[in-house]
Write an enzyme that holds these catalytic residues in place. Structure first.
Site, PDB file in Angstrom:
ATOM      1  N   SER A  46       0.823  -1.209   0.000  1.00 23.58           N
ATOM      2  CA  SER A  46       0.000   0.000   0.000  1.00 23.58           C
ATOM      3  C   SER A  46       0.866   1.271   0.000  1.00 23.58           C
ATOM      4  O   SER A  46       0.338   2.370  -0.116  1.00 23.58           O
ATOM      5  CB  SER A  46      -0.947   0.008   1.200  1.00 23.58           C
ATOM      6  OG  SER A  46      -0.219  -0.133   2.398  1.00 23.58           O
ATOM      7  N   HIS A  47       2.172   1.121   0.155  1.00 22.30           N
ATOM      8  CA  HIS A  47       3.034   2.308   0.185  1.00 22.30           C
ATOM      9  C   HIS A  47       4.189   2.243  -0.805  1.00 22.30           C
ATOM     10  O   HIS A  47       5.197   2.918  -0.651  1.00 22.30           O
ATOM     11  CB  HIS A  47       3.503   2.583   1.619  1.00 22.30           C
ATOM     12  CG  HIS A  47       2.364   3.049   2.460  1.00 22.30           C
ATOM     13  ND1 HIS A  47       1.477   2.175   3.039  1.00 22.30           N
ATOM     14  CD2 HIS A  47       1.902   4.291   2.736  1.00 22.30           C
ATOM     15  CE1 HIS A  47       0.532   2.845   3.657  1.00 22.30           C
ATOM     16  NE2 HIS A  47       0.757   4.130   3.499  1.00 22.30           N
ATOM     17  N   HIS A 119       4.153  13.646   3.789  1.00 21.53           N
ATOM     18  CA  HIS A 119       4.472  12.247   4.123  1.00 21.53           C
ATOM     19  C   HIS A 119       3.336  11.334   3.687  1.00 21.53           C
ATOM     20  O   HIS A 119       2.218  11.466   4.156  1.00 21.53           O
ATOM     21  CB  HIS A 119       4.682  12.114   5.634  1.00 21.53           C
ATOM     22  CG  HIS A 119       5.511  10.917   6.020  1.00 21.53           C
ATOM     23  ND1 HIS A 119       5.315   9.659   5.475  1.00 21.53           N
ATOM     24  CD2 HIS A 119       6.550  10.782   6.882  1.00 21.53           C
ATOM     25  CE1 HIS A 119       6.196   8.820   5.990  1.00 21.53           C
ATOM     26  NE2 HIS A 119       6.962   9.474   6.844  1.00 21.53           N
ATOM     27  N   THR A 159      -5.076   8.992   9.710  1.00 17.02           N
ATOM     28  CA  THR A 159      -4.860   7.580  10.051  1.00 17.02           C
ATOM     29  C   THR A 159      -3.626   7.439  10.950  1.00 17.02           C
ATOM     30  O   THR A 159      -3.332   6.355  11.450  1.00 17.02           O
ATOM     31  CB  THR A 159      -4.721   6.708   8.790  1.00 17.02           C
ATOM     32  OG1 THR A 159      -3.853   7.369   7.873  1.00 17.02           O
ATOM     33  CG2 THR A 159      -6.067   6.508   8.122  1.00 17.02           C
ATOM     34  N   GLY A 186      -4.823   3.180   2.733  1.00 17.73           N
ATOM     35  CA  GLY A 186      -4.247   2.515   1.548  1.00 17.73           C
ATOM     36  C   GLY A 186      -4.737   1.072   1.436  1.00 17.73           C
ATOM     37  O   GLY A 186      -5.035   0.582   0.351  1.00 17.73           O
ATOM     38  N   GLU A 187      -4.822   0.397   2.591  1.00 16.21           N
ATOM     39  CA  GLU A 187      -5.288  -1.003   2.586  1.00 16.21           C
ATOM     40  C   GLU A 187      -6.772  -1.052   2.226  1.00 16.21           C
ATOM     41  O   GLU A 187      -7.224  -1.950   1.520  1.00 16.21           O
ATOM     42  CB  GLU A 187      -5.097  -1.640   3.980  1.00 16.21           C
ATOM     43  CG  GLU A 187      -3.663  -1.661   4.484  1.00 16.21           C
ATOM     44  CD  GLU A 187      -2.781  -2.645   3.735  1.00 16.21           C
ATOM     45  OE1 GLU A 187      -3.310  -3.449   2.964  1.00 16.21           O
ATOM     46  OE2 GLU A 187      -1.555  -2.566   3.909  1.00 16.21           O
ATOM     47  N   ARG A 302       4.252 -14.279  16.197  1.00 17.23           N
ATOM     48  CA  ARG A 302       5.337 -13.882  15.299  1.00 17.23           C
ATOM     49  C   ARG A 302       5.716 -12.450  15.650  1.00 17.23           C
ATOM     50  O   ARG A 302       4.887 -11.668  16.123  1.00 17.23           O
ATOM     51  CB  ARG A 302       4.936 -14.029  13.833  1.00 17.23           C
ATOM     52  CG  ARG A 302       4.009 -12.930  13.312  1.00 17.23           C
ATOM     53  CD  ARG A 302       4.431 -12.567  11.890  1.00 17.23           C
ATOM     54  NE  ARG A 302       3.446 -11.837  11.142  1.00 17.23           N
ATOM     55  CZ  ARG A 302       3.588 -10.537  10.859  1.00 17.23           C
ATOM     56  NH1 ARG A 302       4.606  -9.829  11.347  1.00 17.23           N
ATOM     57  NH2 ARG A 302       2.696  -9.938  10.112  1.00 17.23           N
TER      58      ARG A 302
END
Ligand code: NDP
Length: 333
Positions: A46-47, A119, A159, A186-187, A302
């Site tokens: 997404s970036h 940004h 966000t 973005g997601e 994880r």
């Protein structure tokens, strides 16, 4: 989704050429192309290239300075102000992070207050650049209103991502990098593009109703903070650190001053660096490894950052959405 395979160097070349043809100079295009390529390399889809059309839009509209020369000045031995010259953030980081590292190695703590920057990238590159020097990094930035504070149905917060990197000498750092929204915009946009639904709790539609349809959230709706009132408080903290403290725009102010070209608004960023060698003293690496070993040894756990760091090891070509590649080539025609 149809994809094309591109080598990392081809991704870099595509981004670099596109930026050069749309008003960036070599230094700025190269800094941003590095960020885009590294995002694709790590699987931060997404970036990566996905953001290139919006980067180009703001170069073309003149909102963003493609020839930015950011400048750093020391307010105290531990506090650096970095003026981004209205360019994209990766260029500012190239100039500012070495200064922050130098200060933190001496003082044990360093703050970089970045202003006049745009940004729209992931935030792990800046904290990983700090962790490379065996320092702890924490960064956050606001955006434009997209997230409703807990209880509201209208957007006020951006966000507002936060990233954090803990150095592990001789190893990759432990890194988390996350939007304080339940999901990064973005997601949500990618889910809308690919026809996937999103979990309930991600956002509200234009009528303030909970929805799993990303299209309804992205167009006229609003995102929710992660974790209800707790995420809402952290999103507020990001506004205060990266706008109130840095002396730049809050998300709502950024929107008021924005030209609506689809690219990122002018804003600020707060970056904190800490020196464990100085603060904790000798042995901190082994002490913290005990926590990481315990944690990663637990079933089902994880470590944050591991997915990206594993992706990074592969030098295979990356699969990129073919419509996106066409769109980018069109921007170069
Ligand atoms: P995710 O929710 O995908 O991931 C957040 C963090 O959690 C990552 O560090 C990820 O590590 C880690 N993680 C994910 N799943 C697990 C798991 N099962 N166990 C342990 N750790 C896990 O990120 P977001 O969607 O919230 O944000 C995506 C990106 O968007 C970020 O890079 C952020 O900086 C960026 N962003 C940028 C904005 C801007 O204005 N510049 C605005 C908003 C977001 P890993 O990476 O290894 O998966």
């Amino acid at each position: 989704m149809k994809t094309v395979s591109l080598e990392l160097v081809e991704i870099h070349e595509l981004a670099f050429s596109c930026l050069m043809q749309n008003g960036a100079d070599k230094l700025n295009a190269s800094a941003l192309a590095d960020t885009i390529m590294n995002a694709e390399r790590d699987g931060s889809h997404s970036h990566g290239l996905f953001r290139l059309p919006a980067y180009v839009a703001s170069l073309r509209s003149g909102k963003v300075n493609g020839k930015a020369r950011p400048s750093a000045s020391s307010l105290t031995p531990a506090v650096i102000r970095l003026h981004g010259d209205n360019g994209y953030a990766p260029m500012a980081h190239q100039i500012g992070i070495p200064e922050l590292v130098k200060a933190t190695k001496t003082t044990g703590i360093g703050v970089m207050a970045i202003t006049h920057v745009h940004h729209m990238a992931a935030l792990w590159p800046e904290v990983e650049a700090i962790a490379k020097h065996n320092l702890v990094g924490l960064a956050c930035t606001p955006y434009m209103p997209a997230v409703a504070p807990a209880g509201a149905i209208k957007a006020l917060f951006g966000t507002n991502p936060i990233s954090f990197a803990w150095p592990r000498p001789g190893n990759t750092p432990v890194v988390f990098d996350m939007a304080t929204a339940a999901m990064a915009m973005g997601e949500v946009q990618i889910a809308a593009r690919d026809g996937h639904s999103v979990p309930l709790g991600t956002g509200l539609d234009a009528d303030g109703q909970a929805t799993t349809d990303p299209q309804k959230i992205a167009e006229g709706g609003v995102l929710l903070p992660f974790g209800g009132h707790k995420g809402s408080a952290i999103a507020m903290m990001v506004e205060l650190l990266a706008a109130g403290l840095v002396n730049e725009n809050f998300s709502f102010e950024a929107k008021e001053g924005d030209n609506g070209d689809g690219g990122p608004p002018r804003g600020g960023q707060f970056i904190l660096a800490l020196a464990p060698d100085i603060i904790a003293g000798a042995g901190w690496e082994d002490h913290c490894d005990r926590l990481f070993d315990r944690m990663s040894g637990m079933d089902g756990v994880r470590m944050p950052g591991d997915r990206r760091h594993k992706n990074r090891l592969s030098d295979a070509p990356r699969k990129i959405n073919s419509d996106l590649v066409k769109k980018i080539r069109h921007l170069m025609a």
